[in-house]
Design a protein around this motif. Structure first.
Motif, mmCIF file in Angstrom:
data_model
loop_
_atom_site.group_PDB
_atom_site.id
_atom_site.type_symbol
_atom_site.label_atom_id
_atom_site.label_comp_id
_atom_site.label_asym_id
_atom_site.label_seq_id
_atom_site.Cartn_x
_atom_site.Cartn_y
_atom_site.Cartn_z
ATOM 1 N N ALA A 19 0.831 -1.205 0.000
ATOM 2 C CA ALA A 19 0.000 0.000 0.000
ATOM 3 C C ALA A 19 0.867 1.257 0.000
ATOM 4 N N ARG A 20 1.904 1.256 0.792
ATOM 5 C CA ARG A 20 2.801 2.410 0.837
ATOM 6 C C ARG A 20 3.505 2.617 -0.499
ATOM 7 N N LEU A 21 3.888 1.506 -1.130
ATOM 8 C CA LEU A 21 4.550 1.609 -2.426
ATOM 9 C C LEU A 21 3.583 2.100 -3.497
ATOM 10 N N LEU A 22 2.328 1.656 -3.449
ATOM 11 C CA LEU A 22 1.337 2.151 -4.399
ATOM 12 C C LEU A 22 1.162 3.659 -4.257
ATOM 13 N N GLY A 23 1.167 4.137 -3.031
ATOM 14 C CA GLY A 23 1.083 5.584 -2.834
ATOM 15 C C GLY A 23 2.283 6.306 -3.402
ATOM 16 N N ALA A 24 3.467 5.700 -3.260
ATOM 17 C CA ALA A 24 4.691 6.331 -3.763
ATOM 18 C C ALA A 24 4.727 6.364 -5.286
ATOM 19 N N THR A 25 4.079 5.392 -5.934
ATOM 20 C CA THR A 25 4.100 5.364 -7.406
ATOM 21 C C THR A 25 3.231 6.456 -8.013
ATOM 22 N N ARG A 26 2.293 6.998 -7.212
ATOM 23 C CA ARG A 26 1.344 8.020 -7.707
ATOM 24 C C ARG A 26 0.530 7.491 -8.893
ATOM 25 N N ALA A 27 0.351 6.191 -8.947
ATOM 26 C CA ALA A 27 -0.396 5.587 -10.050
ATOM 27 C C ALA A 27 -1.880 5.924 -9.922
ATOM 28 N N THR A 28 -2.534 6.104 -11.060
ATOM 29 C CA THR A 28 -3.953 6.479 -11.061
ATOM 30 C C THR A 28 -4.869 5.306 -11.375
ATOM 31 N N ASP A 29 -4.295 4.126 -11.598
ATOM 32 C CA ASP A 29 -5.107 2.977 -12.003
ATOM 33 C C ASP A 29 -5.188 1.917 -10.911
ATOM 34 N N VAL A 30 -5.076 2.335 -9.657
ATOM 35 C CA VAL A 30 -5.042 1.354 -8.563
ATOM 36 C C VAL A 30 -6.190 1.559 -7.577
ATOM 37 N N GLN A 31 -7.245 2.230 -7.998
ATOM 38 C CA GLN A 31 -8.332 2.535 -7.071
ATOM 39 C C GLN A 31 -8.988 1.266 -6.526
ATOM 40 N N ALA B 43 -2.293 6.178 1.159
ATOM 41 C CA ALA B 43 -1.979 5.997 -0.260
ATOM 42 C C ALA B 43 -3.059 6.611 -1.139
ATOM 43 N N VAL B 44 -4.312 6.515 -0.708
ATOM 44 C CA VAL B 44 -5.404 7.118 -1.476
ATOM 45 C C VAL B 44 -5.189 8.623 -1.609
ATOM 46 N N GLY B 45 -4.800 9.262 -0.521
ATOM 47 C CA GLY B 45 -4.530 10.699 -0.583
ATOM 48 C C GLY B 45 -3.326 11.016 -1.450
ATOM 49 N N GLU B 46 -2.307 10.183 -1.386
ATOM 50 C CA GLU B 46 -1.086 10.434 -2.154
ATOM 51 C C GLU B 46 -1.316 10.319 -3.652
ATOM 52 N N VAL B 47 -2.143 9.346 -4.072
ATOM 53 C CA VAL B 47 -2.397 9.187 -5.511
ATOM 54 C C VAL B 47 -3.534 10.082 -5.984
ATOM 55 N N GLY B 48 -4.233 10.734 -5.042
ATOM 56 C CA GLY B 48 -5.329 11.621 -5.431
ATOM 57 C C GLY B 48 -6.532 10.887 -5.981
ATOM 58 N N ALA B 49 -6.843 9.732 -5.388
ATOM 59 C CA ALA B 49 -7.975 8.925 -5.864
ATOM 60 C C ALA B 49 -9.274 9.506 -5.307
ATOM 61 N N GLU B 50 -9.796 10.547 -5.950
ATOM 62 C CA GLU B 50 -10.978 11.235 -5.437
ATOM 63 C C GLU B 50 -12.206 10.346 -5.437
ATOM 64 N N GLY B 51 -12.221 9.336 -6.285
ATOM 65 C CA GLY B 51 -13.353 8.421 -6.316
ATOM 66 C C GLY B 51 -13.495 7.594 -5.053
ATOM 67 N N LEU B 52 -12.466 7.576 -4.226
ATOM 68 C CA LEU B 52 -12.510 6.817 -2.977
ATOM 69 C C LEU B 52 -12.746 7.704 -1.761
ATOM 70 N N ALA B 53 -13.155 8.941 -1.997
ATOM 71 C CA ALA B 53 -13.343 9.874 -0.877
ATOM 72 C C ALA B 53 -14.374 9.353 0.124
ATOM 73 N N ASP B 54 -15.483 8.780 -0.372
ATOM 74 C CA ASP B 54 -16.506 8.267 0.544
ATOM 75 C C ASP B 54 -15.980 7.075 1.339
ATOM 76 N N ASP B 55 -15.161 6.230 0.695
ATOM 77 C CA ASP B 55 -14.579 5.087 1.404
ATOM 78 C C ASP B 55 -13.657 5.565 2.513
ATOM 79 N N ILE B 56 -12.914 6.624 2.232
ATOM 80 C CA ILE B 56 -12.016 7.175 3.248
ATOM 81 C C ILE B 56 -12.812 7.793 4.386
ATOM 82 N N ALA B 57 -13.865 8.514 4.039
ATOM 83 C CA ALA B 57 -14.686 9.141 5.077
ATOM 84 C C ALA B 57 -15.280 8.094 6.012
ATOM 85 N N ALA B 58 -15.622 6.931 5.468
ATOM 86 C CA ALA B 58 -16.184 5.875 6.312
ATOM 87 C C ALA B 58 -15.186 5.405 7.366
ATOM 88 N N LEU B 59 -13.903 5.562 7.079
ATOM 89 C CA LEU B 59 -12.883 5.142 8.036
ATOM 90 C C LEU B 59 -12.782 6.080 9.236
#
Length: 334
Positions: free
Chosen positions: A225-237, A258-274
């Motif tokens: 997960a940390r590495l996915l955030g470091a890659t800044r990849a946009t296809d890992v949502q 990692a979601v914040g680092e890659v800017g995966a805005e589509g997962l904002a609701d999933d993050i809020a649930a946490l």
């Protein structure tokens, strides 16, 4: 009643012992400081072109076995060239003399240096193994890289400390580290992924992180997960969405960041649930991530203001307030 003479005698003895100890400590410090000055002076002379063949054996050893400075290698090479018999005996000895001889042999560029270091790894002396890691770390060469990777794999030295020495080499070692991401031992896979964060743009790194995101080991999934955030990849949502629901709290925590680092805005609701997660670490990571997601993070946090969970409401208020103050993520978790 204790006789006065006994009290005075005891006081004098203790005072003398204290003074002797103080003198020994000060003397040892003065001796050490003088040795450091002499080593630095001699190394500077050699770096400036002084002829080491005119120096005594003692002076050469003193310089070659000191801090790694410009000129140190010249002294070591002179010893390797003219004191081979003694070096060979010492490199097969025991204790500190062996580690000193291995250091000088390696600094002097002996063709047998790294073979001797590998042989010495088989010792039960943890101090010697630590010295071998330090010796190899001085050299930015393929043999040194290979030796440090070997030590990381076999675990003959604490892997966290070996990884510290490997971190500056991660970019050129990326292919080897990618291979280690599939190693049979989970701790080796973990450290391989952690080191790859410094080479996240290298070919194959993204694929290794995706592959390890479903690893049986929780520590490996967290590193993925940390590495996915470091890659800044946009296809890992979808991968991150799965990690956000992991059974282990620190995997969820690193996935949230990692979601914040890659800017995966589509997962904002999933993050809020946490924000209602049972783990403080996960809630803290969720707040940081929501802030990084910008407007989508703000909207998701606002929807949690009326949540039935008290942690979620408090966290949402922190995020909304932080946006109003245009604060930084770390202020959310202070």
């Amino acid at each position: 009643m204790v006789p006065t003479w006994l009290i005075l005698s005891t006081t004098v003895v203790l005072l003398v012992l204290w003074l002797a100890l103080a003198a020994w400590v000060i003397g040892a410090r003065v001796k050490h400081d003088r040795l450091v000055r002499l080593r630095r002076r001699d190394a500077a002379l050699l770096a400036g072109g002084a002829d080491p063949s005119r120096w005594s054996r003692r002076r050469l050893w003193r310089t070659a076995d000191g801090d790694w400075l410009p000129g140190t290698a010249e002294a070591a090479r002179e010893i390797v060239s003219h004191d081979r018999a003694r070096l060979r005996r010492m490199t097969h000895g025991d204790g500190h003399r062996r580690s000193h001889a291995l250091r000088v042999t390696t600094r002097g560029g002996s063709p047998f240096a790294f073979r001797l270091l590998r042989s010495a790894l088989e010792t039960d002396d943890a101090g010697l193994r630590a010295a071998i890691v330090a010796i190899a770390a001085e050299h930015q060469t393929p043999p040194a890289d290979d030796l440090l990777l070997q030590i990381l794999i076999n675990g003959s030295h604490p892997r966290s400390r070996t990884a510290t020495e490997l971190a500056p080499r991660a970019r050129r070692l990326a292919p080897s580290l990618i291979d280690l991401a599939d190693h049979v031992e989970p701790e080796v896979r973990y450290w391989a992924l952690m080191l790859l964060r410094d080479a996240s743009d290298k070919p194959g790194v993204h694929a290794a992180a995706v592959r390890c995101s479903s690893d049986p080991s929780g520590t490996v999934r967290s590193a993925a997960a940390r590495l996915l955030g470091a890659t800044r990849a946009t296809d890992v949502q979808q991968i991150l969405r799965a990690l956000l629901t992991d059974e282990i709290f620190f995997v969820r925590s690193h996935a949230a960041r990692a979601v914040g680092e890659v800017g995966a805005e589509g997962l904002a609701d999933d993050i809020a649930a946490l924000l209602a997660d049972t783990s403080w670490w996960v809630r803290a990571a969720a707040k940081e991530s929501l802030f990084l997601l910008g407007d989508s993070g703000l909207e998701a946090a606002a929807e949690m203001l009326e949540n039935e969970d008290g942690f979620a409401r408090d966290g949402a208020r922190e995020v909304v307030s932080a946006f109003r103050r245009e604060s930084r993520p770390l202020e959310l978790v202070g």
